[in-house]
Write a protein that holds these residues in place. Structure first.
Motif, PDB file in Angstrom:
ATOM      1  N   ILE A 275      21.080   9.670 -32.126  1.00 59.56           N
ATOM      2  CA  ILE A 275      20.668   9.483 -30.737  1.00 59.56           C
ATOM      3  C   ILE A 275      21.523   8.391 -30.114  1.00 59.56           C
ATOM      4  CG2 ILE A 275      18.757   8.902 -29.198  1.00 59.56           C
ATOM      5  CD1 ILE A 275      16.849   9.782 -31.426  1.00 59.56           C
ATOM      6  N   THR A 276      22.080   8.657 -28.947  1.00 68.30           N
ATOM      7  CA  THR A 276      22.878   7.662 -28.260  1.00 68.30           C
ATOM      8  C   THR A 276      22.657   7.800 -26.755  1.00 68.30           C
ATOM      9  OG1 THR A 276      25.083   6.673 -28.168  1.00 68.30           O
ATOM     10  CG2 THR A 276      24.971   9.082 -28.097  1.00 68.30           C
ATOM     11  N   ALA A 277      23.470   7.087 -25.964  1.00 68.11           N
ATOM     12  CA  ALA A 277      23.283   7.088 -24.515  1.00 68.11           C
ATOM     13  C   ALA A 277      24.600   6.788 -23.817  1.00 68.11           C
ATOM     14  CB  ALA A 277      22.235   6.049 -24.110  1.00 68.11           C
ATOM     15  N   PRO A 278      24.756   7.217 -22.560  1.00 67.87           N
ATOM     16  CA  PRO A 278      25.968   6.895 -21.805  1.00 67.87           C
ATOM     17  C   PRO A 278      26.027   5.434 -21.389  1.00 67.87           C
ATOM     18  CG  PRO A 278      24.654   8.589 -20.676  1.00 67.87           C
ATOM     19  CD  PRO A 278      23.876   8.119 -21.842  1.00 67.87           C
ATOM     20  N   VAL A 279      24.856   4.786 -21.278  1.00 71.40           N
ATOM     21  CA  VAL A 279      24.781   3.367 -20.925  1.00 71.40           C
ATOM     22  C   VAL A 279      23.972   2.667 -22.009  1.00 71.40           C
ATOM     23  CG1 VAL A 279      23.936   1.678 -19.238  1.00 71.40           C
ATOM     24  CG2 VAL A 279      24.983   3.811 -18.453  1.00 71.40           C
ATOM     25  N   HIS A 280      24.493   1.581 -22.553  1.00 69.23           N
ATOM     26  CA  HIS A 280      23.872   0.951 -23.726  1.00 69.23           C
ATOM     27  C   HIS A 280      23.010  -0.263 -23.413  1.00 69.23           C
ATOM     28  CE1 HIS A 280      25.684   3.388 -26.923  1.00 69.23           C
ATOM     29  NE2 HIS A 280      26.745   3.472 -26.125  1.00 69.23           N
ATOM     30  N   CYS A 281      22.940  -0.667 -22.157  1.00 70.11           N
ATOM     31  CA  CYS A 281      22.080  -1.785 -21.763  1.00 70.11           C
ATOM     32  C   CYS A 281      20.941  -1.288 -20.896  1.00 70.11           C
ATOM     33  CB  CYS A 281      22.868  -2.831 -20.960  1.00 70.11           C
ATOM     34  SG  CYS A 281      24.060  -3.765 -21.923  1.00 70.11           S
ATOM     35  N   ALA A 282      19.796  -1.950 -20.977  1.00 72.24           N
ATOM     36  CA  ALA A 282      18.673  -1.619 -20.109  1.00 72.24           C
ATOM     37  C   ALA A 282      19.018  -1.962 -18.662  1.00 72.24           C
ATOM     38  CB  ALA A 282      17.431  -2.396 -20.538  1.00 72.24           C
ATOM     39  N   PRO A 283      18.921  -0.996 -17.734  1.00 69.99           N
ATOM     40  CA  PRO A 283      19.237  -1.261 -16.336  1.00 69.99           C
ATOM     41  C   PRO A 283      17.964  -1.527 -15.522  1.00 69.99           C
ATOM     42  CG  PRO A 283      19.186   1.084 -16.701  1.00 69.99           C
ATOM     43  CD  PRO A 283      18.786   0.446 -18.013  1.00 69.99           C
ATOM     44  N   PRO A 284      18.057  -2.311 -14.472  1.00 72.53           N
ATOM     45  CA  PRO A 284      16.906  -2.480 -13.568  1.00 72.53           C
ATOM     46  C   PRO A 284      16.455  -1.129 -13.027  1.00 72.53           C
ATOM     47  CG  PRO A 284      18.611  -4.093 -13.076  1.00 72.53           C
ATOM     48  CD  PRO A 284      19.211  -3.123 -14.056  1.00 72.53           C
ATOM     49  N   ALA A 285      15.137  -0.914 -13.002  1.00 69.35           N
ATOM     50  CA  ALA A 285      14.545   0.326 -12.489  1.00 69.35           C
ATOM     51  C   ALA A 285      15.056   1.571 -13.205  1.00 69.35           C
ATOM     52  CB  ALA A 285      14.790   0.456 -10.980  1.00 69.35           C
ATOM     53  N   ASN A 286      15.591   1.394 -14.413  1.00 69.60           N
ATOM     54  CA  ASN A 286      16.127   2.525 -15.192  1.00 69.60           C
ATOM     55  C   ASN A 286      17.236   3.264 -14.463  1.00 69.60           C
ATOM     56  OD1 ASN A 286      14.403   2.213 -17.475  1.00 69.60           O
ATOM     57  ND2 ASN A 286      12.746   3.190 -16.328  1.00 69.60           N
ATOM     58  N   LYS A 287      17.986   2.560 -13.626  1.00 65.62           N
ATOM     59  CA  LYS A 287      19.029   3.202 -12.827  1.00 65.62           C
ATOM     60  C   LYS A 287      20.349   2.443 -12.940  1.00 65.62           C
ATOM     61  CE  LYS A 287      15.924   5.287  -9.418  1.00 65.62           C
ATOM     62  NZ  LYS A 287      15.563   5.371  -7.979  1.00 65.62           N
ATOM     63  N   PRO A 288      21.186   2.811 -13.889  1.00 63.72           N
ATOM     64  CA  PRO A 288      22.525   2.216 -13.938  1.00 63.72           C
ATOM     65  C   PRO A 288      23.362   2.714 -12.773  1.00 63.72           C
ATOM     66  CG  PRO A 288      22.294   3.919 -15.608  1.00 63.72           C
ATOM     67  CD  PRO A 288      20.955   3.784 -14.965  1.00 63.72           C
ATOM     68  N   THR A 289      24.310   1.918 -12.350  1.00 57.70           N
ATOM     69  CA  THR A 289      25.217   2.347 -11.288  1.00 57.70           C
ATOM     70  C   THR A 289      26.321   3.219 -11.874  1.00 57.70           C
ATOM     71  OG1 THR A 289      26.723   0.468 -11.518  1.00 57.70           O
ATOM     72  CG2 THR A 289      24.785   0.162 -10.096  1.00 57.70           C
ATOM     73  N   THR A 290      27.037   3.909 -11.012  1.00 56.10           N
ATOM     74  CA  THR A 290      28.148   4.724 -11.495  1.00 56.10           C
ATOM     75  C   THR A 290      29.242   3.845 -12.096  1.00 56.10           C
ATOM     76  OG1 THR A 290      29.090   4.742  -9.267  1.00 56.10           O
ATOM     77  CG2 THR A 290      27.714   6.607  -9.886  1.00 56.10           C
ATOM     78  N   VAL A 291      29.430   2.652 -11.532  1.00 57.85           N
ATOM     79  CA  VAL A 291      30.427   1.731 -12.090  1.00 57.85           C
ATOM     80  C   VAL A 291      30.027   1.307 -13.495  1.00 57.85           C
ATOM     81  CG1 VAL A 291      31.483  -0.547 -11.853  1.00 57.85           C
ATOM     82  CG2 VAL A 291      31.221   0.917  -9.842  1.00 57.85           C
ATOM     83  N   GLU A 292      28.745   1.004 -13.701  1.00 55.15           N
ATOM     84  CA  GLU A 292      28.261   0.615 -15.033  1.00 55.15           C
ATOM     85  C   GLU A 292      28.399   1.771 -16.017  1.00 55.15           C
ATOM     86  OE1 GLU A 292      25.098  -2.650 -13.234  1.00 55.15           O
ATOM     87  OE2 GLU A 292      24.444  -0.605 -13.686  1.00 55.15           O
ATOM     88  N   ARG A 293      28.083   2.958 -15.566  1.00 50.90           N
ATOM     89  CA  ARG A 293      28.257   4.147 -16.421  1.00 50.90           C
ATOM     90  C   ARG A 293      29.712   4.306 -16.835  1.00 50.90           C
ATOM     91  NH1 ARG A 293      28.347   9.273 -13.005  1.00 50.90           N
ATOM     92  NH2 ARG A 293      30.372   8.274 -12.611  1.00 50.90           N
ATOM     93  N   ASP A 294      30.612   4.176 -15.862  1.00 51.97           N
ATOM     94  CA  ASP A 294      32.034   4.369 -16.153  1.00 51.97           C
ATOM     95  C   ASP A 294      32.586   3.244 -17.027  1.00 51.97           C
ATOM     96  OD1 ASP A 294      31.819   6.617 -14.609  1.00 51.97           O
ATOM     97  OD2 ASP A 294      32.853   5.770 -12.862  1.00 51.97           O
ATOM     98  N   THR A 295      32.096   2.028 -16.836  1.00 51.02           N
ATOM     99  CA  THR A 295      32.516   0.906 -17.677  1.00 51.02           C
ATOM    100  C   THR A 295      32.108   1.131 -19.125  1.00 51.02           C
ATOM    101  OG1 THR A 295      32.397  -0.666 -15.844  1.00 51.02           O
ATOM    102  CG2 THR A 295      32.255  -1.581 -18.064  1.00 51.02           C
ATOM    103  N   CYS A 296      30.929   1.693 -19.321  1.00 45.21           N
ATOM    104  CA  CYS A 296      30.387   1.914 -20.671  1.00 45.21           C
ATOM    105  C   CYS A 296      30.982   3.144 -21.346  1.00 45.21           C
ATOM    106  CB  CYS A 296      28.863   2.063 -20.575  1.00 45.21           C
ATOM    107  SG  CYS A 296      27.939   1.565 -22.043  1.00 45.21           S
TER     108      CYS A 296
END
Length: 263
Positions: free
Chosen positions: A145-166
């Protein structure tokens, strides 16, 4: 206070000498140079490339939820969980603030995880139906099990920049795992939309027209099955949008495609 690398947290692979990514360029470099999954996971868990996510995950670990006030929080990025040679990869969204961000293991310690692991157990892909902490003895059978974003984001909503960085972390994870993977289960539209550019970054040819996300949607990619499921969020499970039989059917379909036995 978040867990310090090398402090003895169950499953913590990082040490004070593990290199730390400070920006997207570092993520790309450190991910690409990870020689194996163990080294990659260690580097993931000390990443500090997204300032907003770093501040949020550590604030949550410091303030805590009242129900967990006496417990230590992981408060760091969460790496993938499962054996190093999975035949099924499950792709979620991001760690939950008081779930994986607290326990240090994907989908562990919250109601979303309760749903996912109970389903994996019913299908025969986990040795127990509950996930409480990183050291609780839970083992997965042929599943990571994995994820596109590895940190907990506020309101469970990572930004597109955070997604792309990860993305560099997930790209390298897929490169390492892809030879043995036979099915990918994607929980939610965010994960579905993240999967395809990541596969392309790995040099894998994807369908010319990727189907839009829907529960049960399927696509063939490089001889593997990708199948979508509504996310196991409370918003879906409490309202009945996602039921146990619906989730079980998706996991059983993936297990069949992967050649894994089903209960």
């Amino acid at each position: 206070m978040y867990a310090v690398p090398g402090s003895g947290w169950p499953g913590d692979l990082a040490t004070p000498r593990t290199p730390v990514a400070a920006d997207a360029a570092d993520v790309g470099r450190l991910a690409a140079s990870a020689r194996d999954l163990r080294q990659l996971d260690a580097r993931v868990t000390v990443c500090r490339a997204c300032p907003r996510l770093v501040a949020w995950r550590e604030q949550v670990a410091d303030v805590k939820r009242r129900a967990f006030a006496d417990e230590p929080y992981w408060g760091r990025p969460v790496s993938g969980f499962g054996p190093p040679d999975p035949r099924i990869l499950i792709l979620g969204l991001a760690p939950a603030a008081h779930g994986a961000n607290r326990t240090g293991r994907m989908f562990t310690g919250d109601r979303s995880g309760d749903w996912l692991y109970a389903a994996l157990y019913r299908v025969g892909l986990a040795n127990r139906p509950t996930a409480v902490s990183a050291g609780d003895g839970l083992e997965l059978n042929g599943v990571r099990i994995t994820a596109p974003v590895h940190c907990a984001p506020p309101a469970n909503k990572p930004t597109t920049v955070e997604r792309d960085t990860c993305r560099g972390w997930l790209t390298r994870e897929l490169e390492l795992l892809w030879p043995g993977v036979r099915a990918v289960v994607v929980l939610g539209a965010f994960g579905w939309n993240s999967l395809w550019p990541t596969l392309r970054a790995c040099g894998i040819v994807t369908p010319a027209r990727v189907p839009r996300f829907a529960h049960g949607v399927e696509a063939q990619v490089d001889g593997r099955l990708a199948i979508g499921s509504y996310h196991v969020s409370q918003q879906n499970t409490f309202t009945g949008r996602l039921t146990e039989p619906m989730l079980d059917a998706v996991l059983a379909r993936a297990a069949d495609a992967a050649g894994l036995p089903v209960r």
